[in-house]
Enzyme design. Structure first.
Site, PDB file in Angstrom:
ATOM      1  N   LYS B 104       0.805  -1.223   0.000  1.00  0.00           N
ATOM      2  CA  LYS B 104       0.000   0.000   0.000  1.00  0.00           C
ATOM      3  C   LYS B 104       0.839   1.275   0.000  1.00  0.00           C
ATOM      4  O   LYS B 104       0.458   2.287  -0.577  1.00  0.00           O
ATOM      5  CB  LYS B 104      -0.926   0.014   1.218  1.00  0.00           C
ATOM      6  CG  LYS B 104      -2.011  -1.067   1.204  1.00  0.00           C
ATOM      7  CD  LYS B 104      -3.067  -0.772   0.169  1.00  0.00           C
ATOM      8  CE  LYS B 104      -4.245  -1.736   0.266  1.00  0.00           C
ATOM      9  NZ  LYS B 104      -5.205  -1.535  -0.846  1.00  0.00           N
ATOM     10  N   GLU B 126      -9.821   6.356   2.887  1.00  0.00           N
ATOM     11  CA  GLU B 126     -10.709   5.320   3.399  1.00  0.00           C
ATOM     12  C   GLU B 126      -9.847   4.118   3.743  1.00  0.00           C
ATOM     13  O   GLU B 126      -8.750   3.961   3.185  1.00  0.00           O
ATOM     14  CB  GLU B 126     -11.746   4.924   2.346  1.00  0.00           C
ATOM     15  CG  GLU B 126     -11.304   3.869   1.312  1.00  0.00           C
ATOM     16  CD  GLU B 126     -10.156   4.298   0.421  1.00  0.00           C
ATOM     17  OE1 GLU B 126      -9.980   5.501   0.220  1.00  0.00           O
ATOM     18  OE2 GLU B 126      -9.424   3.408  -0.076  1.00  0.00           O
ATOM     19  N   SER B 393       1.813  -9.777  -0.995  1.00  0.00           N
ATOM     20  CA  SER B 393       1.499  -8.345  -0.924  1.00  0.00           C
ATOM     21  C   SER B 393       1.552  -7.751   0.473  1.00  0.00           C
ATOM     22  O   SER B 393       1.596  -6.537   0.618  1.00  0.00           O
ATOM     23  CB  SER B 393       0.131  -8.097  -1.548  1.00  0.00           C
ATOM     24  OG  SER B 393      -0.838  -8.885  -0.899  1.00  0.00           O
TER      25      SER B 393
END
Lengths: 277, 411
Positions: B104, B126, B393
């Protein structure tokens, strides 16, 4: 009729030299049955145009009051089809008051754009406001609505500059909805003095009447806006009254009637008294 | 959707999308309230300028190197290959080793640099599981910008450690109680905030979703994953991989890995959606396998929805995959058949979570555990001697509380 019904109503308002009151309520709130009574009450109380919310699970431009109304309606089983049935039932009692559906694209897309336009026209819908469908994405929807003579009503906002206003105004019909503040429904309203130049600009660019909404709650505010705009939209304040009445076990139609009457009185009389200040 | 229409431009130009209107085939676009339309268009222009700016790219690369810790390694998973590879060699792209423990941050660094370039002074985001919220709070701390993170009230409860992390990093976490009180509602609330704060606020969206330019921009910021992986696998194996595998919620880690390989016909590409309790149960988050096209949060894509077009709730043990939509580029890649979208259930992901921990000494996040769960099928397809790259990830520390009640079933 359809889009022509909107034009006729604004022409009549102009002839009477007064602004119109547009009332917004959510279809199916608090129940599908109560909605029809609420619509009839609103016109009896002086609403000039009816805006009816098409319930959606994810209303990203609405504040908490209208969000909750959508939840109530959906929990009672309200659907797009049932909303059109509600309009048809209202139309049997009132042939003149324009009805504009306001909502989000997905339920309409799910229904099918052409099928929706056809069913909406059959039900007596005159206009459609799709909050999440800016002009750039509206070609297919416009085409479907045009074929049924339903007006796709566009929104202009404080962030819409003069260049973009040309894009917004192109292909719009009926009237333009000027969102007076950058915010969600039910937020604070803008001062009428700040709205006036924007309304004039939108009117000049579109050649259409301009209705002003978002955050108009009280009769005095509505009257201030009515002095500068062709119509005033009141939504959250009415939805709040409906919610409170339903919560208290009272008749929502009766409760909303009082509020609508006060708003209509103020809007209709606004231009007959000297502007304050 | 007619396939003829979706096949232009020619099939070897998969990487050329979106078009000027933000479309991937028919998907994508910018379905937003008028208040936001001019802002989103400004953002698109600002991003194009930044993308073409050597200074911006150099600044981004520097932060990725010294702050995020890039390049992330490509690890040959020898024991996992022996157990599940059926002769194929499995590599993990170690995005779990990034600062904040997931992919991220790649996107957050890119977007906050853009926000600064645009003169914005306030950041909103968000978050579902809290990973994107933590990454956003992190970059806001790094650059000294105020940060508001919208998080479903249910997720605030489920992901308490991440809420604490965000607060520690100086962010304000606003619990969202509307709707189903999860990621989609947090996204609605962030959009409402943006509509009401148009002058100073930059919305850092966490995945390849939202209105154009977000799906393209977030993908671009994540392609560092695939670009590195390409170089690394060439160095390790002397050739391109036979297959890529990644989990897909919104799909940013997957797009980041896939995009630089889209035009390589020989590379088979697999996305793995979260099947929750199973597709038949109705409790899943598989937008492509179990949804149909519609419009939500600014783009046209596959969505979980009922027959009336109301958005339905997603279900997955992995909060990061618990979203009723999917990035529009994935929707298009699925339709044209360039990427195949498989599924893994909660139970399958948990088994892979445990297996990876024991076989590789890597506790994976529950999200990539979904991708791990489909490795046997993918490896069977590429056959002995094949090479498979999986995007690891994120790391699994955040998931221990969710997994603990079911741990005894994993033995």
């Amino acid at each position: 009729m359809s889009a022509g019904r909107i034009e006729a109503r604004f022409a009549a308002l102009a002839a009477e030299r007064r602004a119109g009151l547009v009332t917004y309520v959510m279809a199916g709130d608090p129940t599908p049955q109560a909605s029809l009574e609420i619509l009839k009450t609103l016109t009896a109380a002086g609403a000039d145009l009816i805006e009816l919310g098409l319930p959606f699970s994810d209303p990203m431009a609405d504040g908490p009051i209208i969000q909750k109304a959508a939840v109530r309606a959906l929990e009672r089983g309200m659907t797009t089809r049932a909303t059109l049935d509600l309009v048809a039932a209202f139309r049997r009692t009132d042939a003149a008051t324009p009805v504009i559906l306001m909502g989000y694209l997905n339920p309409v897309m799910s229904f099918g754009l052409k099928a929706f336009a056809q069913a909406a026209a059959e039900a007596g819908v005159d206009g459609l406001i799709m909050v999440d469908c800016p002009p750039e994405e509206a070609d297919a929807l416009s085409e479907a609505l045009d074929a049924q003579d339903i007006a796709l009503i566009r929104l202009a906002t404080p962030t819409t500059d003069a260049t973009r206003l040309q894009v917004v105004a192109r292909g719009t019909r009926g009237f333009v909805y000027y969102v007076s503040v950058a915010g969600v429904t039910g937020d604070k309203a803008a001062e009428a003095s700040r709205v006036a130049p924007a309304v004039a600009q939108v009117r000049a660019a579109s050649g259409l009447p301009v209705a002003v909404g978002f955050g108009v709650r009280e009769p005095e505010q509505a009257a201030d806006i009515a002095r500068v705009a062709d119509a005033v939209v009141v939504g959250s304040a009415l939805v709040e009254v409906i919610a409170a009445a339903a919560e208290a076990g009272a008749d929502p139609a009766e409760a909303v009637s009082l509020k609508a009457r006060a708003l209509a009185g103020a809007v209709h009389a606004a231009r007959q008294e000297p502007a304050l200040g | 959707m007619t396939s003829a229409r979706l096949m232009e431009p020619p099939p070897n130009a998969y990487a050329a999308w979106p078009d000027a209107r933000g479309r991937f085939g028919d998907y994508g676009g910018a379905y937003i309230p008028e208040t936001l339309a001019p802002l989103v268009q400004d953002l698109g222009r600002a991003y194009e300028e930044a993308k073409a700016s050597p200074e911006f790219q150099a600044e981004l690369a520097a932060h990725l190197a010294t702050y995020v810790g890039r390049p992330s390694p490509l690890h040959f998973a020898e024991r996992y290959s022996a157990a599940y590879g059926q002769g194929a060699r499995i590599y993990f792209k170690r995005e779990d080793l990034n600062h904040t423990g997931a992919h991220k941050i790649n996107n957050c660094i890119g977007q906050i640099l853009l926000a600064r370039r645009m003169g914005k002074t306030r950041i909103i985001a968000e978050t579902g599981a809290g990973q994107h919220g933590v990454a956003t709070a992190t970059v806001c701390a790094l650059f000294g910008m105020p940060c508001v993170v919208y998080m479903g009230a249910l997720d605030v409860e489920r992901q308490a450690p991440n809420v604490l992390r965000m607060r520690l990093l100086g962010a304000e976490v606003r619990p969202v109680t509307s709707g189903s009180a999860t990621l989609k509602d947090a996204t609605n609330e962030a959009l409402r905030d943006w509509v009401a704060n148009v002058d100073d606020t930059f919305y850092i969206i966490g995945s390849v979703v939202g209105p154009h330019p977000y799906p393209m921009m977030v993908r671009d910021f994540q392609t560092v994953i695939g670009l590195e992986a390409r170089e690394q696998i060439l160095a390790a194996e002397g050739r391109l991989p036979d297959a890529l595998v990644a989990c897909v919620g919104g799909g940013s880690n997957a797009m980041g890995l896939f995009h630089p390989f889209l035009s390589d016909d020989g590379v088979r590409i697999f996305g793995v959606e979260a099947a929750g309790d199973g597709l038949q149960s109705g409790r899943h988050a598989a937008a492509i396998n179990g949804g149909r096209p519609g419009v939500l949060h600014g783009n046209l894509t596959y969505l979980l929805q009922d027959t009336d077009g109301q958005i339905t709730e997603a279900h997955s043990i992995s909060a990061g995959l618990d979203y009723p939509g999917i990035g529009p580029e994935h929707a298009w890649l699925a339709d044209v058949g360039r990427v195949r979208y498989l599924m893994a259930t909660d139970t399958e992901a948990l088994a892979a979570f445990a297996a990876c921990s024991r076989l590789e000494g890597i506790i994976p996040a529950l999200e990539p555990a979904h991708a791990l769960a489909r490795l046997p099928e993918v490896c069977a397809e590429v056959g002995p001697g094949g090479v498979v790259v999986l995007n690891m990830s994120g790391r699994g520390d955040k998931d221990l509380a969710a997994v603990a009640p079911r741990l005894e079933n994993l033995a």
